[in-house]
Design a protein around this motif. Structure first.
Motif, mmCIF file in Angstrom:
data_model
loop_
_atom_site.group_PDB
_atom_site.id
_atom_site.type_symbol
_atom_site.label_atom_id
_atom_site.label_comp_id
_atom_site.label_asym_id
_atom_site.label_seq_id
_atom_site.Cartn_x
_atom_site.Cartn_y
_atom_site.Cartn_z
ATOM 1 N N ARG A 184 93.470 -63.756 17.359
ATOM 2 C CA ARG A 184 92.324 -62.996 17.864
ATOM 3 C C ARG A 184 92.756 -62.090 19.010
ATOM 4 N NH1 ARG A 184 88.683 -62.957 21.856
ATOM 5 N NH2 ARG A 184 86.499 -62.557 21.369
ATOM 6 N N ASN A 185 93.561 -62.620 19.910
ATOM 7 C CA ASN A 185 94.006 -61.837 21.055
ATOM 8 C C ASN A 185 94.892 -60.672 20.627
ATOM 9 O OD1 ASN A 185 92.627 -63.478 22.838
ATOM 10 N ND2 ASN A 185 94.384 -64.822 23.218
ATOM 11 N N SER A 186 95.761 -60.912 19.652
ATOM 12 C CA SER A 186 96.669 -59.856 19.210
ATOM 13 C C SER A 186 95.900 -58.743 18.509
ATOM 14 C CB SER A 186 97.742 -60.425 18.278
ATOM 15 O OG SER A 186 97.161 -60.948 17.096
ATOM 16 N N VAL A 187 94.927 -59.118 17.680
ATOM 17 C CA VAL A 187 94.115 -58.108 17.002
ATOM 18 C C VAL A 187 93.288 -57.333 18.013
ATOM 19 C CG1 VAL A 187 92.233 -57.743 15.365
ATOM 20 C CG2 VAL A 187 94.031 -59.389 14.840
ATOM 21 N N PHE A 188 92.733 -58.037 18.980
ATOM 22 C CA PHE A 188 91.918 -57.378 19.998
ATOM 23 C C PHE A 188 92.751 -56.406 20.829
ATOM 24 C CE2 PHE A 188 90.207 -57.390 24.386
ATOM 25 C CZ PHE A 188 89.054 -56.670 24.130
ATOM 26 N N ARG A 189 93.976 -56.816 21.174
ATOM 27 C CA ARG A 189 94.833 -55.938 21.963
ATOM 28 C C ARG A 189 95.169 -54.658 21.202
ATOM 29 N NH1 ARG A 189 97.435 -60.781 23.654
ATOM 30 N NH2 ARG A 189 99.031 -60.514 22.057
ATOM 31 N N ALA A 190 95.214 -54.748 19.882
ATOM 32 C CA ALA A 190 95.580 -53.584 19.077
ATOM 33 C C ALA A 190 94.396 -52.674 18.769
ATOM 34 C CB ALA A 190 96.232 -54.044 17.772
ATOM 35 N N THR A 191 93.181 -53.215 18.783
ATOM 36 C CA THR A 191 92.033 -52.433 18.304
ATOM 37 C C THR A 191 90.902 -52.301 19.322
ATOM 38 O OG1 THR A 191 90.967 -54.392 17.339
ATOM 39 C CG2 THR A 191 92.519 -53.192 15.940
ATOM 40 N N TRP A 192 91.081 -52.768 20.534
ATOM 41 C CA TRP A 192 89.985 -52.789 21.504
ATOM 42 C C TRP A 192 89.437 -51.395 21.819
ATOM 43 C CZ3 TRP A 192 90.740 -49.995 25.953
ATOM 44 C CH2 TRP A 192 92.073 -49.676 26.293
ATOM 45 N N TRP A 193 90.232 -50.360 21.600
ATOM 46 C CA TRP A 193 89.849 -49.003 21.959
ATOM 47 C C TRP A 193 89.113 -48.262 20.843
ATOM 48 C CZ3 TRP A 193 92.598 -45.546 18.794
ATOM 49 C CH2 TRP A 193 93.711 -46.087 18.151
#
Length: 540
Positions: A184-193
């Protein structure tokens, strides 16, 4: 200071300002060039601006700067407006030793690295109303450099304070374990923007993505953002023109990326959306090229797209032909055989699906069959069965048109069953039936010869004569069957040879049966047509 209003300024047709020419000239190089030498008191001085960045509101800020002796508070909220207006009014050069607004704003922009994420987004949104000066002056590039740097580093560090959140990003991942939490954290870091940038206009997204590609950002993430952007913009678009512009921008940017990083399923989804849009021919070609190059990943459902409005046929056959031509555009020799045969199998299914369409022209049916090389198919049985369906539906075709349809068949790659069926099928032209029988007989003879050559134990020849057609020497099948000495051979070899002999006998019976059926069929056809048409010469 003696202040007079001797200069009329029309700003983009929005509002008219009466200003003191001398005051404005002392700060603006553009106004100074126009009216600096005119005498004070000259009446009817007027200037019209058609493309002033930011319009009347922006010009008012500039006049306040001039009347306030070059003093103004510069912050992230107004720096974009001041920078672009100063560039437009040529305030980068000091006039009469006054404050240089352009230098002041440039100095303020040096602190952009200290801005919050929200301040950076607000500045970019404002720039959308300051075009084209915002682009030509370079201020957009400054903002995008900072934005891309933060996005690129987000995989290693937490994002800057943002309007985005885990909930607003649309991600709903389970956190039942450390592994899912890490994912979840890795996906969020990649797509948060994604959500924050989805509000930008297409021209700004185009500039952004091009710079991201130049800076080697992950193409997989960029493709996902572009798909996200297209859906987000479509949900709020009010006109078809807005949707077309968005789609064209997304396609153009996807075309810059590595195809292996782009979801093929989503590309086909976009293709379906474009069926109802009048996007440019260039964009449509780019989308079809991306899909066509990966056509081996498609399914039958992907290809069964409805025909354009106003067309009589059911499915968009022309689109599929374009996709196929794109697939083989770099040359068949450059395509792995496994991929080529996978597409051929897909096309067999597609041709069978569209064959019953009563509006499908013979030329289109034949084009679907021939677009791929014959080497792509081991068997033409599927094409034969599709041809059967086509001829049944299109019973009104002339003999010449039927022959044209059948010219796509490779008779050498038809099974024995298909050849026998074709020979008895009255829907097919006589010439086609004759070709099928000739090819099948040649295959049988070759198989018999190979069988004889494969057995070193057959040493004395004997001939088998067709008893049903005595005296016909052309229909003799010569076999080699000798005395077999199995005294030194084991039982396994004996069984193998016996099986081979039975196979030869079965082939003989099949050949005789086909010859008899073909002879009867030809006689009935000749009598029914009441013509002296010459028939193909059949060889045994």
């Amino acid at each position: 200071m003696d202040v007079s209003c001797d200069l009329e300024v029309d700003v983009n047709g929005e509002e008219i300002f009466m200003v003191d020419k001398k005051v404005v000239c002392s700060y603006s190089g553009k106004i100074n060039k126009l009216f600096g030498k005119s005498k004070r008191g000259t009446r009817y001085l007027k200037v019209i601006f058609h493309d002033f960045p930011g319009g009347a509101e922006s010009f008012e800020i500039i006049t306040r700067f001039c009347y306030n002796k070059g003093k103004i508070e510069i912050n992230p909220v107004n720096v974009s407006t001041l920078y672009c207006a100063a560039s437009y009014m040529e305030m980068e050069k000091s006039v009469s030793g006054n404050e240089n607004l352009f230098e002041l704003t440039e100095k303020s922009l040096e602190d952009i690295r200290y801005w919050t994420w929200s301040e950076l987004l607000d500045a970019l949104r404002l720039c959308q109303n300051l075009m084209p000066v915002a682009s030509s002056s370079g201020v957009i590039d400054k903002y995008l450099d900072s934005l891309i740097g933060r996005v690129a580093s987000s995989c290693e560090t937490s994002p800057c304070p943002s309007t985005s959140s885990a909930d607003s990003s649309g991600l709903r991942l389970s956190c039942d374990s450390k592994s899912t939490e890490s994912l979840r954290n890795s996906v969020f870091r990649a797509t948060w923007w994604f959500e924050d940038l989805a509000a930008f206009e297409p021209f700004l997204i185009e500039t952004l993505v091009k710079q991201m590609v130049t800076k080697n950002l992950d193409h997989g993430i960029l493709s996902k953002f572009l798909f996200y952007y297209q859906k987000a913009r479509f949900s709020v678009a009010k006109t078809m023109d807005e949707k077309c512009k968005t789609m064209e921008t997304v396609i153009e940017m996807l075309y810059l990326l590595d195809l292996s990083c782009i979801s093929f399923k989503t590309l086909f989804g976009m293709l379906r959306v474009t069926l109802n849009l009048k996007i440019s021919k260039c964009s449509r070609n780019e989308l079809e090229s991306m899909i066509g190059s990966q056509l081996d990943q498609a399914s039958l459902d992907n290809l069964l797209l409805p025909s354009p409005v106003g067309s009589s046929y059911l499915y968009d056959v022309n689109l599929v032909l374009r996709l196929l031509k794109s697939f083989i555009s770099k040359g068949v020799c450059c395509i792995p055989l496994t991929r080529l045969r996978k597409v051929a199998s897909l096309m067999d299914l597609y041709i069978a699906e569209v064959a019953p369409d009563p509006c499908l022209k013979p030329s289109k049916f034949l084009a679907l069959v021939r677009v791929l090389p014959e080497s792509a198919r081991d068997s033409f049985d599927a094409i034969y069965h599709a041809t059967v369906m086509y001829l049944e539906v299109h019973s009104g075709l002339s003999e010449e048109e039927k022959m044209k349809v059948c010219s796509g068949l490779n008779y050498e790659k038809l099974s024995s069953g298909a050849c026998r069926h074709l020979a008895q099928n009255k829907k097919f032209p006589l010439k086609s039936a004759g070709q099928a029988l000739i090819t099948q007989q040649v295959k049988l003879k070759n198989l018999l010869q190979e069988t004889n050559q494969a057995s070193p134990y057959l040493d004395s020849p004997c001939s088998f004569v067709d008893t049903e057609n005595p005296g016909n020497e052309d229909q003799q099948i010569v076999l080699y069957a000798g005395k077999l000495d199995l005294s030194t051979e084991n039982e396994k070899l004996k069984e193998h040879l016996q099986g081979m002999q039975w196979r030869v006998l079965e082939l003989e019976k099949a050949c005789r049966k086909m010859q008899n059926q073909m002879a009867k069929m030809l006689k009935s056809r000749v009598s029914s047509h009441n013509s002296a048409r010459s028939l193909p010469r059949l060889c045994s």
